[in-house]
Design an enzyme around this catalytic site. Structure first.
Site, mmCIF file in Angstrom:
data_model
loop_
_atom_site.group_PDB
_atom_site.id
_atom_site.type_symbol
_atom_site.label_atom_id
_atom_site.label_comp_id
_atom_site.label_asym_id
_atom_site.label_seq_id
_atom_site.Cartn_x
_atom_site.Cartn_y
_atom_site.Cartn_z
ATOM 1 N NE ARG A 10 -14.958 -5.009 30.314
ATOM 2 C CZ ARG A 10 -15.433 -4.027 29.542
ATOM 3 N NH1 ARG A 10 -15.212 -2.762 29.841
ATOM 4 N NH2 ARG A 10 -16.118 -4.316 28.449
ATOM 5 C CE LYS A 12 -22.824 -4.986 39.606
ATOM 6 N NZ LYS A 12 -22.970 -5.973 40.700
ATOM 7 C CG ASP A 75 -26.514 -8.723 44.060
ATOM 8 O OD1 ASP A 75 -25.614 -9.176 43.337
ATOM 9 O OD2 ASP A 75 -27.651 -9.247 44.115
ATOM 10 C CG PHE A 157 -22.995 -2.560 32.507
ATOM 11 C CD1 PHE A 157 -22.803 -1.314 33.075
ATOM 12 C CD2 PHE A 157 -23.412 -3.610 33.325
ATOM 13 C CE1 PHE A 157 -23.023 -1.104 34.432
ATOM 14 C CE2 PHE A 157 -23.628 -3.414 34.684
ATOM 15 C CZ PHE A 157 -23.434 -2.150 35.234
ATOM 16 C CE1 TYR A 159 -32.082 -7.609 31.491
ATOM 17 C CE2 TYR A 159 -30.632 -7.275 33.383
ATOM 18 C CZ TYR A 159 -31.384 -8.110 32.587
ATOM 19 O OH TYR A 159 -31.455 -9.454 32.878
ATOM 20 C CG ASP A 160 -27.016 0.814 31.328
ATOM 21 O OD1 ASP A 160 -27.805 0.712 32.295
ATOM 22 O OD2 ASP A 160 -25.816 1.094 31.457
ATOM 23 C CG HIS A 185 -29.380 1.667 39.576
ATOM 24 N ND1 HIS A 185 -29.511 2.100 38.274
ATOM 25 C CD2 HIS A 185 -28.476 0.657 39.535
ATOM 26 C CE1 HIS A 185 -28.745 1.371 37.484
ATOM 27 N NE2 HIS A 185 -28.097 0.490 38.233
ATOM 28 N NE ARG A 186 -23.345 -0.100 40.177
ATOM 29 C CZ ARG A 186 -24.046 -0.532 39.127
ATOM 30 N NH1 ARG A 186 -24.109 0.165 38.026
ATOM 31 N NH2 ARG A 186 -24.684 -1.692 39.189
HETATM 32 P P1 ITT Z 1 -20.709 -9.007 40.465
HETATM 33 O O1 ITT Z 1 -21.651 -9.981 41.108
HETATM 34 O O2 ITT Z 1 -19.317 -9.549 40.304
HETATM 35 O O3 ITT Z 1 -20.727 -7.656 41.128
HETATM 36 P P2 ITT Z 1 -22.623 -9.135 38.266
HETATM 37 O O4 ITT Z 1 -22.626 -8.633 36.855
HETATM 38 O O5 ITT Z 1 -22.907 -10.597 38.469
HETATM 39 O O6 ITT Z 1 -21.219 -8.736 38.956
HETATM 40 P P3 ITT Z 1 -25.040 -8.594 39.735
HETATM 41 O O7 ITT Z 1 -25.038 -9.916 40.389
HETATM 42 O O8 ITT Z 1 -25.378 -7.393 40.577
HETATM 43 O O9 ITT Z 1 -23.623 -8.256 39.079
HETATM 44 O O10 ITT Z 1 -25.965 -8.726 38.453
HETATM 45 C C1 ITT Z 1 -26.801 -7.759 38.077
HETATM 46 C C2 ITT Z 1 -27.048 -7.768 36.598
HETATM 47 O O11 ITT Z 1 -27.946 -6.667 36.397
HETATM 48 C C3 ITT Z 1 -25.799 -7.450 35.741
HETATM 49 O O12 ITT Z 1 -25.178 -8.572 35.233
HETATM 50 C C4 ITT Z 1 -26.403 -6.588 34.639
HETATM 51 O O13 ITT Z 1 -26.949 -7.396 33.643
HETATM 52 C C5 ITT Z 1 -27.522 -5.875 35.345
HETATM 53 N N1 ITT Z 1 -27.105 -4.555 35.846
HETATM 54 C C6 ITT Z 1 -26.510 -4.246 37.033
HETATM 55 N N2 ITT Z 1 -26.267 -2.934 37.117
HETATM 56 C C7 ITT Z 1 -26.711 -2.399 35.949
HETATM 57 C C8 ITT Z 1 -26.745 -1.096 35.414
HETATM 58 O O14 ITT Z 1 -26.239 -0.057 36.067
HETATM 59 N N3 ITT Z 1 -27.276 -0.930 34.205
HETATM 60 C C9 ITT Z 1 -27.800 -1.957 33.515
HETATM 61 N N4 ITT Z 1 -27.794 -3.219 33.931
HETATM 62 C C10 ITT Z 1 -27.261 -3.442 35.142
#
Ligand code: ITT
Length: 202
Positions: A10, A12, A75, A157, A159-160, A185-186
């Site tokens: 959520r 993301k 991802d 959320f 590693y922020d 990055h996003r």
């Molecule tokens: P979905 O696969 O459903 O999209 P997910 O949380 O499993 O959700 P990822 O597979 O991309 O997403 O996992 C990446 C992990 O990296 C995520 O669980 C976070 O711990 C971290 N992460 C991703 N984007 C981040 C951000 O913007 N800031 C900090 N940590 C982030």
């Protein structure tokens, strides 16, 4: 044009929506954004790829096949130089079964214990896959920075609380969502994705 954000995370969804409908952007009136909450029948999608690209494409492809709506999947991985790029594609599951954001951060701090500031460099890499009838494309955003020695900040959320982007002295979690969404990055990946979506809607 409808698009669906193919993520169960959520945080993301919030960030992606805020960046995509940025009121100054040209896309605002052209797209309607759905999420997996609109398609509750779609369960967990197993992320068994070896790269962020593979996992992003698998998530977008699965959701597009089930919904017939143009799908965007993100991802993301944190690649830490002193750990040879880990946790990378395994960022969500870094601390093992039942991983939480807190445990992942604690494990990262432990693995980097004793490593001096100058060697704590890392980068966030975000891969967005866009899959629809007429499109199968990738948008990528990277931000370099370093891993702090303790957690700071309450926003965001994952590693922020540990990630200090290059050019800043504060973590993503200390920034607040508006600033993070301008520099992250996003947001870099989504700026490319927006151009692709814009072309599709004209
Ligand atoms: P979905 O696969 O459903 O999209 P997910 O949380 O499993 O959700 P990822 O597979 O991309 O997403 O996992 C990446 C992990 O990296 C995520 O669980 C976070 O711990 C971290 N992460 C991703 N984007 C981040 C951000 O913007 N800031 C900090 N940590 C982030």
């Amino acid at each position: 044009m409808k698009i669906v954000l193919a993520t169960h995370n959520r945080h993301k969804v919030e960030e992606m929506k805020a960046i995509l409908v940025d009121p100054l952007g040209d896309l605002k009136d052209r797209i309607e954004i759905l999420s997996l909450e609109d398609f509750p029948e779609i369960g967990e999608i197993v992320e068994d790829g070896e790269t962020l690209e593979e996992n992003a494409r698998k998530k977008a492809r699965t959701v597009f096949e089930k919904t017939s709506v143009l799908s965007l999947a993100d991802d993301t991985g944190l690649e830490v130089d002193a750990l040879d790029g880990r946790p990378g594609v395994y960022s969500a599951r870094y601390s093992g079964e039942g991983a939480t954001y807190l445990r992942n951060n604690q494990k990262l701090l432990k693995e980097l214990e004793g490593i001096p500031q100058k060697n704590r460099t890392a980068k966030f890499r975000c891969v967005i896959s866009i899959i629809g009838d007429r499109i199968d494309d990738l948008a990528i955003g990277e931000v370099k920075g370093k891993i702090g020695t303790e957690m700071h900040g309450e926003n965001g959320f994952g590693y922020d609380p540990l990630f200090i982007p290059h050019g800043y002295e504060i973590t993503y979690a200390e920034m607040g969502s508006q600033v993070k969404n301008r520099v992250s990055h996003r947001s870099l990946a989504l700026e490319q994705a927006k151009k692709i979506l814009y072309r599709l809607t004209t």
